[in-house]
Write a protein that holds these residues in place. Structure first.
Motif, short mmCIF file in Angstrom:
data_model
loop_
_atom_site.label_atom_id
_atom_site.label_comp_id
_atom_site.label_asym_id
_atom_site.label_seq_id
_atom_site.Cartn_x
_atom_site.Cartn_y
_atom_site.Cartn_z
N ASN A 183 -35.13 -14.09 43.88
CA ASN A 183 -36.57 -14.31 43.98
C ASN A 183 -37.05 -15.58 43.31
O ASN A 183 -38.08 -16.14 43.70
CB ASN A 183 -37.32 -13.10 43.39
CG ASN A 183 -37.75 -12.16 44.49
OD1 ASN A 183 -37.02 -11.98 45.46
ND2 ASN A 183 -38.92 -11.57 44.37
N PHE A 184 -36.31 -16.10 42.33
CA PHE A 184 -36.70 -17.37 41.71
C PHE A 184 -36.83 -18.45 42.79
O PHE A 184 -37.66 -19.35 42.69
CB PHE A 184 -35.63 -17.77 40.66
CG PHE A 184 -34.45 -18.36 41.32
CD1 PHE A 184 -34.37 -19.72 41.57
CD2 PHE A 184 -33.44 -17.55 41.83
CE1 PHE A 184 -33.31 -20.26 42.26
CE2 PHE A 184 -32.38 -18.08 42.52
CZ PHE A 184 -32.31 -19.44 42.74
N GLY A 237 -28.33 -16.63 52.53
CA GLY A 237 -28.76 -16.02 51.27
C GLY A 237 -27.62 -15.62 50.37
O GLY A 237 -27.67 -14.58 49.71
N MET A 253 -25.61 -15.40 47.19
CA MET A 253 -25.67 -15.67 45.75
C MET A 253 -24.42 -16.46 45.35
O MET A 253 -23.36 -16.29 45.94
CB MET A 253 -25.71 -14.36 44.96
CG MET A 253 -27.03 -13.64 45.04
SD MET A 253 -26.90 -11.99 44.30
CE MET A 253 -26.93 -12.38 42.56
N GLY A 281 -30.82 -18.14 39.84
CA GLY A 281 -31.21 -16.99 39.05
C GLY A 281 -30.05 -16.66 38.12
O GLY A 281 -28.94 -17.19 38.28
N ASP A 282 -30.29 -15.78 37.15
CA ASP A 282 -29.19 -15.46 36.23
C ASP A 282 -28.08 -14.69 36.94
O ASP A 282 -26.90 -14.88 36.66
CB ASP A 282 -29.67 -14.73 34.97
CG ASP A 282 -30.75 -13.69 35.21
OD1 ASP A 282 -31.23 -13.55 36.36
OD2 ASP A 282 -31.12 -13.00 34.24
N GLY A 283 -28.45 -13.83 37.92
CA GLY A 283 -27.44 -13.08 38.65
C GLY A 283 -26.53 -14.01 39.44
O GLY A 283 -25.29 -13.94 39.32
N GLY A 284 -27.10 -14.89 40.21
CA GLY A 284 -26.31 -15.82 41.02
C GLY A 284 -25.52 -16.79 40.16
O GLY A 284 -24.35 -17.07 40.43
N ASN A 290 -34.35 -13.98 34.15
CA ASN A 290 -35.28 -12.86 33.96
C ASN A 290 -34.56 -11.58 33.56
O ASN A 290 -35.18 -10.52 33.47
CB ASN A 290 -36.14 -12.65 35.23
CG ASN A 290 -35.28 -12.37 36.46
OD1 ASN A 290 -34.05 -12.30 36.36
ND2 ASN A 290 -35.92 -12.22 37.60
N LEU A 296 -32.63 -9.83 35.28
CA LEU A 296 -32.69 -8.88 36.40
C LEU A 296 -32.05 -9.46 37.65
O LEU A 296 -32.09 -10.67 37.86
CB LEU A 296 -34.16 -8.64 36.81
CG LEU A 296 -35.08 -7.83 35.95
CD1 LEU A 296 -36.45 -7.84 36.62
CD2 LEU A 296 -34.56 -6.41 35.80
N GLN A 297 -31.55 -8.56 38.49
CA GLN A 297 -31.31 -8.93 39.89
C GLN A 297 -32.69 -8.74 40.54
O GLN A 297 -32.99 -7.70 41.15
CB GLN A 297 -30.31 -7.98 40.56
CG GLN A 297 -29.06 -7.77 39.74
CD GLN A 297 -27.89 -8.60 40.23
OE1 GLN A 297 -28.07 -9.56 40.97
NE2 GLN A 297 -26.71 -8.24 39.81
N GLY A 298 -33.53 -9.74 40.34
CA GLY A 298 -34.96 -9.58 40.61
C GLY A 298 -35.31 -9.15 42.03
O GLY A 298 -36.15 -8.27 42.25
N THR A 299 -34.67 -9.77 43.02
CA THR A 299 -34.98 -9.45 44.42
C THR A 299 -34.77 -7.96 44.69
O THR A 299 -35.60 -7.31 45.34
CB THR A 299 -34.05 -10.25 45.37
OG1 THR A 299 -34.20 -11.62 45.08
CG2 THR A 299 -34.39 -9.99 46.83
C1 LIG Z 1 -23.21 -12.53 47.29
C2 LIG Z 1 -24.45 -11.72 47.30
N1 LIG Z 1 -24.44 -10.49 46.76
C3 LIG Z 1 -25.56 -9.73 46.78
C4 LIG Z 1 -26.72 -10.21 47.33
C5 LIG Z 1 -27.98 -9.35 47.33
N2 LIG Z 1 -28.96 -9.97 46.45
C6 LIG Z 1 -29.93 -10.79 46.91
S1 LIG Z 1 -30.86 -11.43 45.71
C7 LIG Z 1 -30.04 -10.55 44.53
C8 LIG Z 1 -30.43 -10.65 43.09
C9 LIG Z 1 -30.50 -12.05 42.60
O1 LIG Z 1 -30.65 -12.03 41.22
P1 LIG Z 1 -30.84 -13.38 40.43
O2 LIG Z 1 -29.83 -14.34 40.85
O3 LIG Z 1 -30.91 -13.08 38.98
O4 LIG Z 1 -32.25 -13.91 40.97
P2 LIG Z 1 -33.69 -13.21 40.78
O5 LIG Z 1 -33.97 -12.43 42.03
O6 LIG Z 1 -33.67 -12.37 39.56
O7 LIG Z 1 -34.63 -14.36 40.65
C10 LIG Z 1 -29.02 -9.79 45.09
C11 LIG Z 1 -28.10 -8.93 44.31
C12 LIG Z 1 -26.67 -11.50 47.89
N3 LIG Z 1 -27.73 -12.05 48.50
N4 LIG Z 1 -25.55 -12.24 47.84
#
Ligand SMILES: Cc1ncc(C[n+]2csc(CCOP(=O)(O)OP(=O)(O)O)c2C)c(N)n1
Ligand SMILES: [Mg+2]
Length: 550
Positions: free
Chosen positions: A387-388, A410, A412, A436-439, A464, A466-469
């Motif tokens: 979502n960032f 999309g 990550m 994002g922190d997750g990616g 954040n 979070l896995q925000g999306t």
């Molecule tokens: C390789 C991969 N795994 C899972 C997803 C599903 N997905 C989409 S956005 C997201 C969370 C992203 O989290 P972060 O990178 O922290 O960004 P935020 O939304 O918190 O800004 C996930 C798990 C994806 N798009 N790509």
């Protein structure tokens, strides 16, 4: 080389690559393709980029190809490497990026016995490539490589995979490969079709263009066309740099969560011309636009793409640049009567950063604000998924060509590797990865690759926790969350451990100076920005989504 006339097949394959304009091969090394690693390392025109993970290698090859328009190579070993590599191959497929994937395979004698790390590679890769094959004969390797490059770069570009049994690479073959990678250029438009479209354009009151990645290399022709005919222009998903965003004819970005008011000009258009765009689910707003009763003309290099997702009235299999130029030549003289001031104003309003919404923390839009203040307008931004990225897509104004590298699938983990490849391919550019922190935590270790190869990128992490999306979707749909927490990680310390500089920012006032320091640095640098997790999108708060559904 055994004698003056022969060479190992693996060496010959790299010669075909170099002659075709390939410059970088991205890989994690494996014992199944030693000869290609060796040949690439020694070839004067090729650079072998050894990455930390195959996903990094494939994202880098994809981003390199997307930026330069030339094919890049991603290499990995047998089933294990192929599995890790696949994400960037899927990205190349959905993003139409020319890529050659070379996968080491078990020896030909062992094939079919489920040998060590064996998997049926063509079957594994078939759905995510334009063509996948095993090369069983050394004397045909050069021919396969040339054919693979031809397929990868023609029509709608995309990835091709060749599985290379280890013994094939080691055999001696003729040193001077006859194979050449000539492709014929895509044809110009048919004069009769030009006449028909010109009639439509003349009669139209509100003509708009949807421009995709295939129009990127026809950017000037697109600008001239829009100005000559008074047409409005939308950018397809994550191709925002296809048209200058502050041009008076620019109408906005067809993305996830496009503001409804931005779509109005498209909904009301009486002529829609699609250029170099496959009309994906996101661009078409879940296949709802263009509407079925709108007259659509589609210009594409590939017959398979014309009318593939949306019915078209006029389908043109022709070169974007030549076609736009032919239309422009037929435009009436004088200033076109169509005025897009209002619709462009809608875009400008929606992309103007509003006052910060976080009472104590950092609103992600403030990060983009600091970027706009600090970075050059022609900085090349790569972005991850999450979502960032919505904040960047909404508020950054892409006025310059080749300033956005983002995956339309999309994926990550794309942000950092894409930035590394961009900096290697274009060392003079300012390259900034937005994650994002997750990616970031999926592929951030490729900062070590950047350090090792001297590719000083800046990485901005919107942290954040979070896995925000996913949290947003869960709150909206189910009223509660599951599996979305990300622990407290010292990202600045992590960056330092990889040989980069690291800065942590928790206060909005620290944003600008920290970004200035990071982007001015000659080193690889990371800005770990702790953002308010409640500010989940430009229009929603996570806590309010919960309140709505419970
Ligand atoms: C390789 C991969 N795994 C899972 C997803 C599903 N997905 C989409 S956005 C997201 C969370 C992203 O989290 P972060 O990178 O922290 O960004 P935020 O939304 O918190 O800004 C996930 C798990 C994806 N798009 N790509
Ligand atoms: Mg996050």
């Amino acid at each position: 080389m055994a004698d003056s006339g022969t060479s190992k097949a693996g060496f010959v394959a790299t010669e075909v690559l170099a002659r075709a304009g390939v410059r970088r091969l991205y890989t994690v090394p494996g014992e199944s393709f030693l000869e290609i690693l060796d040949a690439a390392e020694r070839h004067p025109e090729l650079a072998l980029i050894s990455t930390r993970h195959e996903s990094g290698a494939s994202f880098m090859a994809e981003a390199d190809a997307k930026l330069t328009g030339m094919p890049a190579v991603a290499m990995a070993t047998r089933g294990v490497g192929a599995s890790n590599l696949s994400i960037g191959v899927h990205t190349a497929m959905q993003d139409s990026s020319p890529m050659l994937v070379l996968l080491g395979q078990v020896e030909t004698d062992f094939l079919g016995r489920e040998a060590f790390q064996e998997v049926d590679l063509p079957a594994f890769y078939a759905p995510i490539t334009k063509w996948s094959a095993t090369v069983n004969r050394a004397d045909r390797l050069a021919e396969f490589v040339a054919r693979g490059l031809r397929i990868a770069t023609s029509g709608r570009p995309g990835p091709v995979m060749l599985a290379l049994p280890a013994d094939v690479l080691d055999e001696e073959v003729g040193a001077d490969p006859k194979a050449r990678v000539q492709t014929s250029p895509v044809a110009g438009p048919e004069p009769e079709q030009v006449r028909v479209v010109v009639r439509r354009l003349t009669a139209a009151r509100r003509p708009v263009v949807i421009a995709g990645g295939g129009a990127r290399r026809a950017r000037e022709a697109l600008i001239s066309f829009a100005e000559a005919w008074g047409a409005g222009v939308y950018a397809s998903f994550r191709r925002q740099d296809v048209f200058p965003n502050e041009h008076p004819n620019y109408l906005g970005h067809l993305t996830l969560g496009t503001p409804p008011e931005t779509l109005k000009a498209l909904q009301e258009a009486d002529f829609v011309m699609v250029v170099g765009c496959r009309l994906s689910e996101v661009t078409t707003q879940s296949y709802s636009l263009p509407r079925e009763n709108q007259a659509v003309t589609q210009v594409d290099a590939d017959p398979d793409e014309v009318g593939a997702t949306v019915p078209v009235e006029i389908g043109m299999v022709s070169d974007a640049q030549a076609t736009l130029t032919a239309f422009t030549a037929q435009a009436p003289s004088g200033t076109p009567s169509r005025d897009w001031t209002e619709a462009h104003g809608v875009y400008l309003d929606s992309s103007t950063i509003p006052p910060a919404r976080s009472p104590e923390g950092i609103d992600p839009s403030q990060v983009v604000d600091a970027m706009l203040e600090t970075l050059p307008g022609d900085a090349l931004l790569t972005n991850d998924a999450g979502n960032f990225s919505v904040f960047i897509h909404r508020y950054w104004r892409y006025n310059h060509p080749d300033t956005q590298l983002a995956s339309t699938n999309g994926a990550m983990g794309y942000g950092v590797p894409a930035a590394v490849a961009a900096k290697l391919a274009a060392p003079d550019r300012t390259v900034v990865a937005c994650c994002g922190d997750g990616g970031f935590l999926m592929t951030g270790q490729e900062m070590e690759t950047a350090v090792r190869y001297g590719a000083p990128i800046t990485v901005i992490v919107f942290r954040n926790g979070l896995q925000g999306t996913i949290a947003m979707h869960q709150k909206r749909d189910l009223g509660r969350t599951a599996g979305i927490e990300i622990g407290e990680v010292d990202l600045a310390g992590y960056a330092r451990s990889l040989g980069a500089e690291g800065y942590t920012v928790r206060d909005p006032d620290e944003l600008m100076p920290a970004l200035q320091a990071a982007s001015a640095s000659d080193a690889v640098s990371l800005l770990d920005v702790v953002t308010d997790p409640d500010i989940i999108s430009p229009t929603a708060r996570l806590s309010e989504l919960a309140a709505e559904t419970t």
